[in-house]
Design a protein around this motif. Structure first.
Motif, mmCIF file in Angstrom:
data_model
loop_
_atom_site.group_PDB
_atom_site.id
_atom_site.type_symbol
_atom_site.label_atom_id
_atom_site.label_comp_id
_atom_site.label_asym_id
_atom_site.label_seq_id
_atom_site.Cartn_x
_atom_site.Cartn_y
_atom_site.Cartn_z
ATOM 1 N N ASN A 198 -4.077 0.865 5.400
ATOM 2 C CA ASN A 198 -2.372 0.278 4.876
ATOM 3 C C ASN A 198 -2.557 1.072 3.630
ATOM 4 O OD1 ASN A 198 -1.566 -0.937 7.129
ATOM 5 N ND2 ASN A 198 -1.801 -2.668 6.621
ATOM 6 N N GLY A 199 -1.522 2.006 2.822
ATOM 7 C CA GLY A 199 -1.071 1.896 1.947
ATOM 8 C C GLY A 199 0.281 2.734 1.304
ATOM 9 N N ASP A 200 0.016 3.360 0.326
ATOM 10 C CA ASP A 200 1.440 3.646 -0.557
ATOM 11 C C ASP A 200 1.053 5.736 -0.355
ATOM 12 O OD1 ASP A 200 2.155 1.143 -0.925
ATOM 13 O OD2 ASP A 200 1.132 0.596 -2.719
ATOM 14 N N ILE A 201 2.393 5.963 -0.288
ATOM 15 C CA ILE A 201 2.498 7.626 -0.340
ATOM 16 C C ILE A 201 2.812 7.984 -2.166
ATOM 17 C CG2 ILE A 201 3.501 9.873 0.594
ATOM 18 C CD1 ILE A 201 4.405 8.089 3.030
ATOM 19 N N ARG A 246 3.029 18.815 -3.096
ATOM 20 C CA ARG A 246 2.090 17.792 -2.125
ATOM 21 C C ARG A 246 2.098 16.516 -2.123
ATOM 22 N NH1 ARG A 246 -3.670 20.841 -3.202
ATOM 23 N NH2 ARG A 246 -4.055 19.116 -1.575
ATOM 24 N N LEU A 247 2.198 15.647 -1.347
ATOM 25 C CA LEU A 247 1.764 14.069 -1.265
ATOM 26 C C LEU A 247 0.551 14.172 -0.396
ATOM 27 C CD1 LEU A 247 5.597 13.479 0.023
ATOM 28 C CD2 LEU A 247 4.857 12.945 -2.382
ATOM 29 N N GLU A 248 0.251 12.789 -0.310
ATOM 30 C CA GLU A 248 -0.315 12.103 -0.124
ATOM 31 C C GLU A 248 -0.956 10.820 0.159
ATOM 32 O OE1 GLU A 248 -4.012 12.608 -3.165
ATOM 33 O OE2 GLU A 248 -3.314 10.312 -4.166
ATOM 34 N N TRP A 249 -2.279 9.894 1.088
ATOM 35 C CA TRP A 249 -1.881 8.578 1.802
ATOM 36 C C TRP A 249 -2.570 7.893 0.556
ATOM 37 C CZ3 TRP A 249 -3.601 6.400 6.440
ATOM 38 C CH2 TRP A 249 -3.370 5.030 6.462
ATOM 39 N N ARG A 250 -2.859 6.985 0.013
ATOM 40 C CA ARG A 250 -3.591 6.384 -0.567
ATOM 41 C C ARG A 250 -3.542 4.841 -0.172
ATOM 42 N NH1 ARG A 250 -1.505 7.663 -7.084
ATOM 43 N NH2 ARG A 250 -1.487 9.705 -6.587
ATOM 44 N N SER A 278 7.886 4.257 7.931
ATOM 45 C CA SER A 278 9.377 3.103 8.576
ATOM 46 C C SER A 278 9.994 4.692 9.352
ATOM 47 C CB SER A 278 10.077 2.575 7.021
ATOM 48 O OG SER A 278 10.310 3.565 6.105
ATOM 49 N N GLY A 279 10.466 4.048 10.289
ATOM 50 C CA GLY A 279 11.347 4.794 10.867
ATOM 51 C C GLY A 279 10.796 5.132 12.689
ATOM 52 N N GLY A 280 9.577 5.620 12.873
ATOM 53 C CA GLY A 280 8.537 5.732 13.678
ATOM 54 C C GLY A 280 8.341 7.029 13.314
ATOM 55 N N TYR A 281 8.111 7.106 12.355
ATOM 56 C CA TYR A 281 7.833 8.890 11.844
ATOM 57 C C TYR A 281 6.464 9.626 12.174
ATOM 58 C CZ TYR A 281 13.132 10.155 11.220
ATOM 59 O OH TYR A 281 14.192 10.212 11.388
ATOM 60 N N ALA A 299 8.441 12.466 4.420
ATOM 61 C CA ALA A 299 8.165 11.387 3.592
ATOM 62 C C ALA A 299 7.715 11.584 2.353
ATOM 63 C CB ALA A 299 6.008 11.922 3.574
ATOM 64 N N ARG A 300 7.883 10.581 1.976
ATOM 65 C CA ARG A 300 8.402 10.146 -0.079
ATOM 66 C C ARG A 300 7.702 9.763 -0.965
ATOM 67 N NH1 ARG A 300 11.613 13.084 2.303
ATOM 68 N NH2 ARG A 300 13.852 13.439 1.944
ATOM 69 N N ALA A 301 7.317 10.230 -2.044
ATOM 70 C CA ALA A 301 6.371 9.074 -2.749
ATOM 71 C C ALA A 301 6.909 7.435 -3.155
ATOM 72 C CB ALA A 301 6.112 9.889 -4.220
ATOM 73 N N GLY A 302 5.977 6.672 -2.928
ATOM 74 C CA GLY A 302 6.527 5.454 -2.935
ATOM 75 C C GLY A 302 6.741 4.395 -1.763
ATOM 76 N N MET A 303 6.853 5.308 -1.041
ATOM 77 C CA MET A 303 6.793 4.724 0.382
ATOM 78 C C MET A 303 5.463 4.103 0.882
ATOM 79 S SD MET A 303 8.782 8.030 2.527
ATOM 80 C CE MET A 303 9.354 6.835 4.393
ATOM 81 N N PHE A 304 5.683 3.104 1.714
ATOM 82 C CA PHE A 304 5.031 2.535 2.692
ATOM 83 C C PHE A 304 4.086 3.121 4.297
ATOM 84 C CE2 PHE A 304 3.071 -1.119 4.983
ATOM 85 C CZ PHE A 304 2.031 -1.401 4.608
ATOM 86 N N ALA A 305 3.389 3.589 4.894
ATOM 87 C CA ALA A 305 2.620 3.362 5.879
ATOM 88 C C ALA A 305 1.595 3.163 6.058
ATOM 89 C CB ALA A 305 2.772 5.151 5.406
#
Length: 373
Positions: free
Chosen positions: A64-67, A217-221, A243-246, A278-284
């Protein structure tokens, strides 16, 4: 027939009749008992059953982590005390390196620049005069017309004029730089994610005006348990679920060298593709795929979870239910891995086991087979 023989015959007849009557009563009671017992033995529910199936499952590590932004640039003011007269960029704009984002009133700066240019011109003229005087003095040195002290004074004046010209030129360059700083430009290509610049505001030095996600560019931490960090390598694929199933397909870029002492988790950084979801600050949530293995699985509907444990309802050849505890492994899709507690070939209720208990009688309708397993 003698009277004695008649009496004996009568007694035997009565005994036979009594025995027959007793036998008839016993049969009647037995029939009633069977009639009562027969409904008790009738199955209470018709069920479908299934068995353990061999399936190839991917070996994964969940995380689990944040974008977040790959690199975020804070664009601030380099010049203070001036009024903002124009804002040319807004949140969501894609900008290129060198593009003007905001403009300050440059009237005062231009006046100072004109003064510094005049000071440079004056210093150049002074230097030219001092240079000429020093040249003449050095030419008369051999004639004795001027003393050594006078000649040294002319040479010192030349050096002083040259130094003053250097100071004037430096001041002129500083004013030219201030003029350039009245225009706030993008330091690199990217996406504007924040704007605090307001027309009419008089800002101080280093005040934030914009935030820029470099190259968009975004990254998943993601946080990964410390024992699993050694299983990961740079370049491994990762599936990230928003979130939303993407779903997004990312790639592991690097692993942090430190582990959090409080959570015992380490951070891994996964590069994400450019997308509109994808947006910065989202949880994934996401998974790293390590390979595949052969496992025994059951449908999720065949397993009941209770108090953190898994249970199945086994069906005997006689249709009797026995609740059995099993050890669960990996979950994937609508299947769940069974590590132990159930041998291959054992029949278990495929669905609806929550309505059954130990000792219940059921009637097997169909054995459910999973397609493609």
């Amino acid at each position: 027939m003698s009277p004695a023989n008649g009496k004996m015959y009568l007694g035997m007849t009565i005994a036979v009749i009594a025995s027959a009557a007793a036998l008839a009563c016993m049969q009647a009671v037995s029939s009633e008992s069977d009639a009562v017992a027969e409904p008790m033995a009738q199955p209470s529910l018709s069920v479908n059953v299934t068995t353990l199936e061999l399936q190839t499952l991917p070996t994964t590590i969940a995380a689990n982590g944040d974008i977040a932004a790959w690199q975020e640039i804070i664009i601030g003011t380099e010049i203070g005390g001036l009024r903002l007269v124009d804002v040319k960029a807004d949140v969501g704009d894609e900008v290129t390196e060198g593009q003007v984002l905001a403009v300050y009133n440059d009237t005062t700066v231009r006046a100072e620049l004109a003064r510094s240019r005049a000071a440079v011109a004056e210093a150049e003229a002074t230097l030219a005069e001092a240079n000429a005087n020093a040249q003449r003095a050095r030419g008369l040195k051999t004639t004795g017309s001027l003393s050594e002290q006078q000649i040294q004074q002319y040479e010192t004046a030349e050096l002083t004029a040259r130094a003053r010209l250097g100071v004037a030129q430096a001041q002129n360059e500083a004013q030219a730089l201030r003029l350039a700083q009245t225009q706030v430009v993008a330091p690199d290509d990217g996406l504007i994610t924040s704007r605090t610049a307001t027309i009419g505001a008089v800002t101080g030095t280093d005040q934030e005006l914009f935030r820029l996600t470099r190259h968009g560019r975004l990254e998943w931490r993601a946080e990964v348990a410390a024992p699993d960090l050694n299983k990961l390598r740079s370049g491994q694929p990762a599936t990230i679920t928003l979130s939303g199933g993407y779903d997004l397909e990312g790639r592991l870029r690097t692993i942090a060298p430190l582990v959090d002492t409080a959570t015992r988790n380490g951070l891994v950084y996964v590069d994400l593709p450019i997308s509109d979801v994808a947006r910065a600050g989202m949880f994934a949530r996401g998974e790293f795929e390590l390979g595949s293995r052969q496992v025994l699985t059951l449908p999720r509907s065949a397993v009941q979870l209770r108090d953190g444990f898994g249970y199945v309802h086994r069906v005997s050849d006689a249709g009797q239910i026995t609740e059995q505890k099993v050890v669960l492994g990996q979950h994937t899709g609508d299947r769940i891995e069974i590590l132990s507690g159930l041998e291959p070939g054992a029949l278990v209720v495929a669905s609806g086991g929550a309505f059954l208990g130990n000792g219940d009688q059921v009637r097997v309708v169909e054995i459910v087979a999973e397609e493609g397993v």
